[in-house]
Write a protein that holds these residues in place. Structure first.
Motif, mmCIF file in Angstrom:
data_model
loop_
_atom_site.group_PDB
_atom_site.id
_atom_site.type_symbol
_atom_site.label_atom_id
_atom_site.label_comp_id
_atom_site.label_asym_id
_atom_site.label_seq_id
_atom_site.Cartn_x
_atom_site.Cartn_y
_atom_site.Cartn_z
ATOM 1 N N LEU A 1 0.821 -1.208 0.000
ATOM 2 C CA LEU A 1 0.000 0.000 0.000
ATOM 3 C C LEU A 1 0.854 1.257 0.000
ATOM 4 C CD1 LEU A 1 -2.657 -1.033 2.668
ATOM 5 C CD2 LEU A 1 -3.009 -0.896 0.186
ATOM 6 N N SER A 2 0.470 2.187 -0.829
ATOM 7 C CA SER A 2 1.097 3.507 -0.787
ATOM 8 C C SER A 2 0.523 4.256 0.412
ATOM 9 C CB SER A 2 0.799 4.270 -2.071
ATOM 10 O OG SER A 2 -0.587 4.584 -2.132
ATOM 11 N N PRO A 3 1.172 5.344 0.872
ATOM 12 C CA PRO A 3 0.621 6.116 1.998
ATOM 13 C C PRO A 3 -0.811 6.568 1.752
ATOM 14 C CG PRO A 3 2.882 6.772 1.582
ATOM 15 C CD PRO A 3 2.508 5.840 0.470
ATOM 16 N N GLY A 4 -1.097 6.980 0.530
ATOM 17 C CA GLY A 4 -2.450 7.422 0.204
ATOM 18 C C GLY A 4 -3.453 6.285 0.279
ATOM 19 N N GLU A 5 -3.076 5.099 -0.253
ATOM 20 C CA GLU A 5 -3.964 3.940 -0.211
ATOM 21 C C GLU A 5 -4.219 3.501 1.222
ATOM 22 O OE1 GLU A 5 -3.053 1.627 -4.409
ATOM 23 O OE2 GLU A 5 -1.675 1.348 -2.720
ATOM 24 N N GLU A 6 -3.171 3.536 2.036
ATOM 25 C CA GLU A 6 -3.326 3.136 3.432
ATOM 26 C C GLU A 6 -4.278 4.083 4.169
ATOM 27 O OE1 GLU A 6 -0.491 1.877 7.236
ATOM 28 O OE2 GLU A 6 0.392 2.375 5.282
#
Length: 413
Positions: A210-215
């Motif tokens: 997960l990218s920070p945004g997805e997380e």
């Protein structure tokens, strides 16, 4: 009992409480056997070269006349005079037919492989399902005829359907394991795929995390989902109360609406495999020591491992522990109290709302390992925490920590 066997005589024979036989006075060795059910069959008796008495069934009375039976008996007698033991040949032919049947992939699985793998392998059921579904075209094929050329053609078709080489290799490995057992059990003399080479794959497979945004979006959707479930329960109980129905447990005092949020948090923060998560019991969780144990019988590597709980994982389990079913030892039981088998529908809905594409449940395990490596945790420690059987599996994450290469070069001055 001896009598000349004729059609009229056969018609007069009545069944008795026990089977009985009538020997023909015209053809030595020919007899009729009458069963209590009324079924009548011709047999021919003789002595073989070792002077052992044998008998061979010629056919039923309804399908063969007495004269036909005498003709067939005469042919059998001629074979015996030539030194041919008819009954022994028939037994050998039957055994050969049975052996040939067992050498076919489908029969070998049903008769021999399935009982063995279900007893000795934890994931035997899944392996059987894979072989039966992916190699269905070979079920009637003798094992020794599952050749390299045929498997190469099969692989070409699979790759043409867009299946990844790693997946194809894994499926072929399951079939190779079956054939290895067939050789070990002497069902076939040689392994037909012994010289088959695996398809070439990338040495550094892509790892999805997960990218920070997805997380951020994932946690927001989980929070919104739990709030919605609690509100839905309140409305439902109001509806029930008006009609005098039994009220469902109030969720407003709990942290979570159902098991999905704590399951996802625990997967992201411990790297548990799905099967390990589904089999987890409260006996495996020590909240006082903030420690989680994966027992050997539930681990893919068949080795017990202990995982310290991070603050996030600990808080999630602590909150879920308060709203657990106290009569069920499973940490995340299904709605009917049994062990979960899948959560595909709920998981797909969460990913869709969080706008996270191409992210499988298993990728949460990759996310766990990837974040550890990116935070500077040594690869061997990552291997121990993930329960990898060997270092090669862990090395797929090595590229996420390029600073160790820079540090090595820096030592040169």
């Amino acid at each position: 009992m001896k009598e000349r066997i004729t059609k009229a005589f056969l018609a007069e024979l009545e069944p008795k409480d026990r089977p009985y036989e009538v020997h023909d006075t015209e053809m030595t060795g020919l007899l009729v056997r009458v069963q209590p059910t009324g079924k009548k069959s011709y047999y021919f008796t003789y002595r073989n070269s070792q002077h052992l008495r044998r008998r061979i069934r010629l056919g039923t009375v309804e399908n063969m006349t007495p004269n036909n039976a005498r003709d067939v008996a005469q042919e059998r007698y001629s074979d015996i005079m030539k030194g041919i033991d008819v009954q022994t040949q028939k037994v050998l032919q039957r055994k050969e037919a049975e052996a040939t049947k067992n050498r076919r992939l489908g029969s070998f699985i049903n008769e021999l492989y399935e009982p063995w793998i279900l007893t000795h392998h934890k994931y035997g059921k899944g392996t059987l399902s894979l072989i039966r579904s992916r190699f269905s075209c070979f079920m009637n094929t003798p094992l020794e005829e599952i050749t390299i050329r045929r498997i190469e053609a099969w692989r070409k078709d699979r790759l043409g359907d867009g299946i990844k080489p790693t997946t194809v290799n894994r499926q072929v490995a399951a079939l190779r394991g079956l054939l290895t057992k067939a050789v070990e059990w002497e069902v076939i003399p040689d392994h037909p795929l012994q010289k088959l080479k695996a398809l070439k794959t990338s040495s550094t497979p892509l790892v999805r995390y997960l990218s920070p945004g997805e997380e951020t979006r994932l946690y927001r959707v989980l929070e919104e989902r739990d709030t919605a479930l609690k509100e839905e329960r309140l409305r439902g109980n109001e509806w029930r109360k008006v009609r005098g129905y039994h009220l469902l447990p109030d969720l407003s005092k709990h942290t979570y609406g159902d098991r999905m949020t704590p399951m996802i948090i625990l997967s992201l923060k411990t790297g548990l495999r799905r099967g390990e998560l589904f089999a987890l019991t409260w006996h495996d969780v020590n909240l006082n020591k903030r420690l989680l144990t994966v027992r050997a019988e539930n681990a893919k590597s068949s080795k017990t491992r202990h995982l310290p709980l991070s603050e996030t994982a600990y808080n999630a389990l602590k909150a879920w522990h308060k709203q657990r079913d106290k009569n069920n030892p499973l940490v995340f039981p299904s709605h009917n109290g049994t062990k979960l088998t899948n959560v595909k529908k709920s998981w797909a809905s969460i990913l869709d709302k969080a706008q996270i594409p191409n992210f499988r449940w298993h990728d949460m395990r990759h996310d766990f390992a990837s974040k550890l490596v990116m935070n500077g945790v040594p690869l061997n420690t990552v291997r121990e925490l993930c329960g990898h059987a060997d270092m090669n599996t862990t090395l797929r994450y090595a590229h996420l920590a390029p600073e160790h290469k820079a540090d090595a070069i820096a030592t040169l001055g």
